[in-house]
Motif scaffolding. Structure first.
Motif, mmCIF file in Angstrom:
data_model
loop_
_atom_site.group_PDB
_atom_site.id
_atom_site.type_symbol
_atom_site.label_atom_id
_atom_site.label_comp_id
_atom_site.label_asym_id
_atom_site.label_seq_id
_atom_site.Cartn_x
_atom_site.Cartn_y
_atom_site.Cartn_z
ATOM 1 N N MET A 1 0.819 -1.201 0.000
ATOM 2 C CA MET A 1 0.000 0.000 0.000
ATOM 3 C C MET A 1 0.858 1.259 0.000
ATOM 4 S SD MET A 1 -3.005 -1.033 -0.326
ATOM 5 C CE MET A 1 -3.758 0.583 -0.178
ATOM 6 N N ALA A 2 2.009 1.179 0.670
ATOM 7 C CA ALA A 2 2.920 2.324 0.639
ATOM 8 C C ALA A 2 3.440 2.558 -0.778
ATOM 9 C CB ALA A 2 4.084 2.091 1.607
ATOM 10 N N ALA A 3 3.753 1.462 -1.491
ATOM 11 C CA ALA A 3 4.214 1.580 -2.870
ATOM 12 C C ALA A 3 3.108 2.142 -3.758
ATOM 13 C CB ALA A 3 4.662 0.214 -3.393
ATOM 14 N N PHE A 4 1.880 1.705 -3.555
ATOM 15 C CA PHE A 4 0.752 2.222 -4.338
ATOM 16 C C PHE A 4 0.551 3.704 -4.065
ATOM 17 C CE2 PHE A 4 -3.832 3.060 -4.799
ATOM 18 C CZ PHE A 4 -3.981 2.764 -6.152
ATOM 19 N N SER A 5 0.702 4.114 -2.807
ATOM 20 C CA SER A 5 0.577 5.536 -2.459
ATOM 21 C C SER A 5 1.667 6.354 -3.134
ATOM 22 C CB SER A 5 0.649 5.711 -0.941
ATOM 23 O OG SER A 5 -0.398 4.999 -0.300
ATOM 24 N N PHE A 6 2.870 5.794 -3.214
ATOM 25 C CA PHE A 6 3.974 6.507 -3.873
ATOM 26 C C PHE A 6 3.711 6.648 -5.366
ATOM 27 C CE2 PHE A 6 8.134 6.534 -6.015
ATOM 28 C CZ PHE A 6 8.677 7.676 -5.440
ATOM 29 N N VAL A 7 3.163 5.606 -5.998
ATOM 30 C CA VAL A 7 2.836 5.687 -7.425
ATOM 31 C C VAL A 7 1.744 6.726 -7.660
ATOM 32 C CG1 VAL A 7 1.819 4.415 -9.353
ATOM 33 C CG2 VAL A 7 3.587 3.349 -7.956
ATOM 34 N N CYS A 8 0.757 6.788 -6.779
ATOM 35 C CA CYS A 8 -0.281 7.819 -6.893
ATOM 36 C C CYS A 8 0.321 9.205 -6.739
ATOM 37 C CB CYS A 8 -1.370 7.588 -5.843
ATOM 38 S SG CYS A 8 -2.368 6.105 -6.112
ATOM 39 N N PHE A 9 1.289 9.340 -5.838
ATOM 40 C CA PHE A 9 1.975 10.626 -5.668
ATOM 41 C C PHE A 9 2.740 11.001 -6.934
ATOM 42 C CE2 PHE A 9 6.041 12.696 -4.541
ATOM 43 C CZ PHE A 9 5.551 13.916 -4.096
ATOM 44 N N GLY B 1 6.221 -5.013 -15.707
ATOM 45 C CA GLY B 1 6.610 -4.459 -16.998
ATOM 46 C C GLY B 1 6.746 -2.957 -16.979
ATOM 47 N N ILE B 2 5.890 -2.272 -16.216
ATOM 48 C CA ILE B 2 6.003 -0.809 -16.095
ATOM 49 C C ILE B 2 7.337 -0.446 -15.461
ATOM 50 C CG2 ILE B 2 5.043 1.230 -14.974
ATOM 51 C CD1 ILE B 2 2.281 -0.034 -15.243
ATOM 52 N N ALA B 3 7.716 -1.161 -14.412
ATOM 53 C CA ALA B 3 9.009 -0.913 -13.774
ATOM 54 C C ALA B 3 10.159 -1.164 -14.749
ATOM 55 C CB ALA B 3 9.159 -1.799 -12.533
ATOM 56 N N SER B 4 10.054 -2.241 -15.524
ATOM 57 C CA SER B 4 11.101 -2.557 -16.501
ATOM 58 C C SER B 4 11.195 -1.489 -17.579
ATOM 59 C CB SER B 4 10.808 -3.922 -17.126
ATOM 60 O OG SER B 4 11.754 -4.236 -18.123
ATOM 61 N N ALA B 5 10.047 -0.969 -18.031
ATOM 62 C CA ALA B 5 10.050 0.061 -19.071
ATOM 63 C C ALA B 5 10.710 1.341 -18.572
ATOM 64 C CB ALA B 5 8.620 0.345 -19.530
ATOM 65 N N LEU C 1 11.213 0.324 -7.554
ATOM 66 C CA LEU C 1 10.889 -0.446 -6.349
ATOM 67 C C LEU C 1 9.387 -0.442 -6.085
ATOM 68 C CD1 LEU C 1 11.777 -1.980 -3.782
ATOM 69 C CD2 LEU C 1 12.037 0.249 -2.659
ATOM 70 N N ALA C 2 8.733 0.704 -6.256
ATOM 71 C CA ALA C 2 7.297 0.806 -5.989
ATOM 72 C C ALA C 2 6.508 -0.119 -6.903
ATOM 73 C CB ALA C 2 6.841 2.252 -6.155
ATOM 74 N N TYR C 3 6.820 -0.106 -8.208
ATOM 75 C CA TYR C 3 6.079 -0.969 -9.133
ATOM 76 C C TYR C 3 6.371 -2.437 -8.884
ATOM 77 C CZ TYR C 3 4.251 2.869 -11.903
ATOM 78 O OH TYR C 3 3.561 3.977 -12.320
ATOM 79 N N ASN C 4 7.598 -2.763 -8.505
ATOM 80 C CA ASN C 4 7.915 -4.158 -8.183
ATOM 81 C C ASN C 4 7.167 -4.620 -6.929
ATOM 82 O OD1 ASN C 4 9.627 -4.710 -10.334
ATOM 83 N ND2 ASN C 4 11.435 -3.971 -9.279
ATOM 84 N N LEU C 5 7.049 -3.732 -5.943
ATOM 85 C CA LEU C 5 6.308 -4.091 -4.735
ATOM 86 C C LEU C 5 4.818 -4.259 -5.027
ATOM 87 C CD1 LEU C 5 7.997 -1.812 -2.030
ATOM 88 C CD2 LEU C 5 8.167 -4.287 -2.272
ATOM 89 N N ILE C 6 4.287 -3.426 -5.925
ATOM 90 C CA ILE C 6 2.889 -3.583 -6.322
ATOM 91 C C ILE C 6 2.698 -4.930 -7.022
ATOM 92 C CG2 ILE C 6 1.100 -2.700 -7.863
ATOM 93 C CD1 ILE C 6 2.099 0.101 -7.246
ATOM 94 N N GLY C 7 3.645 -5.283 -7.888
ATOM 95 C CA GLY C 7 3.577 -6.580 -8.540
ATOM 96 C C GLY C 7 3.641 -7.721 -7.543
ATOM 97 N N MET D 1 17.912 8.316 -6.998
ATOM 98 C CA MET D 1 16.955 7.915 -5.972
ATOM 99 C C MET D 1 15.539 7.842 -6.536
ATOM 100 S SD MET D 1 16.655 6.918 -2.883
ATOM 101 C CE MET D 1 18.305 7.312 -2.298
ATOM 102 N N ALA D 2 15.198 8.760 -7.441
ATOM 103 C CA ALA D 2 13.861 8.745 -8.047
ATOM 104 C C ALA D 2 13.658 7.479 -8.881
ATOM 105 C CB ALA D 2 13.666 9.991 -8.910
ATOM 106 N N ILE D 3 14.656 7.108 -9.675
ATOM 107 C CA ILE D 3 14.556 5.886 -10.481
ATOM 108 C C ILE D 3 14.438 4.666 -9.569
ATOM 109 C CG2 ILE D 3 15.780 4.396 -12.117
ATOM 110 C CD1 ILE D 3 17.062 6.938 -13.261
ATOM 111 N N PHE D 4 15.250 4.615 -8.527
ATOM 112 C CA PHE D 4 15.224 3.488 -7.592
ATOM 113 C C PHE D 4 13.855 3.345 -6.928
ATOM 114 C CE2 PHE D 4 15.627 2.291 -3.075
ATOM 115 C CZ PHE D 4 16.003 0.973 -3.221
#
Length: 331
Positions: free
Chosen positions: A1-9, A257-261, A311-317, A304-307
């Motif tokens: 959920m923290a990763a999802f919140s970061f993606v929404c941000f 795939g989004i994280a990989s792209a 990380l956020a998309y991988n955690l969502i996956g 740090m932004a790329i990392f």
């Protein structure tokens, strides 16, 4: 959920980037008309031509008052431009951006400036738009191809399944990076849209294989047999009845795939083959910072932004995988 919140941000930052950092008014009144010059950051033609006709030269604060004393404007939160250096006297009370190794983080440049004096924070805010655009557009293409091909192969079976399976194996043998570099060498003016298209056209194989497997399993269920008995056409059975029940596990490779792209685009930009200038890109900023290692802020913040984005998309996956796999959920 923290990763999802970061993606929404990140999505919020990408959508409202011109209102967060920029030198063009979000909204202004000029000669009796209301304009939205900041929309020009998304597309140049969206910036009203009246400002070019009146020779603003992208210097709005002084020109608005000089050319129309009754004008008013609402400015972005941070008066910095992702494409150019802020000069002395451009905004009342704000000094010029420092350049080279003098551009350390300060009150007006919270992430510092690059060698040209361009604000790092403004570049990162507008670079978020490119990062998310690459991820969602490329995986949108891959998802459309993969789900359609996998659904038809899994439902029809037979020769269709065999031909699609062989096609998937052929596409999997084509390295994405090599294909992108070959395309860049052929096209005179490559854009970020070409990169998205290549990533999307080569990244659908995993989605297709998983969709095929789900359809092979679900087409034997009772609700599909009932739909056939009611006389529904195959396309309706595939996309109306089976596909909604097969989508949950398919979302897992889409998230990865989004994280990989994002990582591929950043890597290409780092090597100098990604987003063409002057468009801000996290990978391009890293490449510039590599040549100026003393300016640590040029590599730390975009890195740090790329990392965090990957990380956020991988955690969502990972979360989707645990939620859709009953074996993992039971543990």
């Amino acid at each position: 959920m923290a990763a999802f919140s970061f993606v929404c941000f990140m999505a919020f930052v990408a959508l409202f980037a011109p209102a967060i950092a920029g030198t063009k008014p979000i909204v202004c009144k000029y000669k009796g008309h209301i304009y939205f010059p900041a929309m020009g950051y998304f597309k140049n033609t969206w910036e009203n031509p009246v400002f070019q006709k009146d020779r603003f030269r992208k210097r709005y604060p002084v020109n608005l008052k000089e050319k129309d004393p009754l004008s008013w404007a609402i400015w972005p939160l941070v008066y910095q431009d992702p494409f150019r250096r802020i000069r002395e006297g451009e905004m009342p009370g704000q000094p010029a951006n420092p350049s080279r190794d003098e551009g350390t983080p300060n009150r007006y440049n919270i992430f510092g400036t690059d060698t040209r004096g361009v604000d790092i924070f403004a570049q990162m805010v507008h670079g978020t738009t490119i990062a998310l655009l690459v991820g969602f557009v490329s995986m949108g293409i891959a998802s459309t191809i993969g789900i359609t091909v996998g659904a038809l192969a899994g439902y029809l079976g037979g020769w269709t399944d065999m031909i699609v399976s062989r096609l998937i194996e052929v596409v999997m043998c084509v390295p994405t990076l090599v294909l992108i570099l070959a395309l860049i060498a052929i096209i005179d003016r490559p854009t970020i849209w070409h990169v998205m298209a290549v990533i999307g056209c080569t990244g659908w194989t995993g989605i297709a294989r998983l969709t095929r497997a789900e359809f092979l399993k679900l087409k034997q269920t009772e609700f599909v047999s009932a739909a056939r008995a009611m006389g529904y056409k195959p396309l309706r059975i595939v996309f109306r009845h089976i596909l909604p029940n097969a989508m949950a596990p398919v979302l897992v490779p889409i998230s990865f795939g989004i994280a990989s792209a994002i990582l591929i685009e950043a890597g290409l930009s780092f090597l100098g083959f990604g987003t063409p200038p002057p468009n801000p890109s996290w990978g391009t900023m890293l490449q510039t910072g590599r040549n100026n290692l003393d300016m640590w802020w040029m590599t730390f913040y975009p890195g740090m932004a790329i990392f965090l984005a990957v990380l956020a998309y991988n955690l969502i996956g990972e979360g989707l995988q645990h939620a859709t796999d009953p074996r993992l959920r039971s543990n």
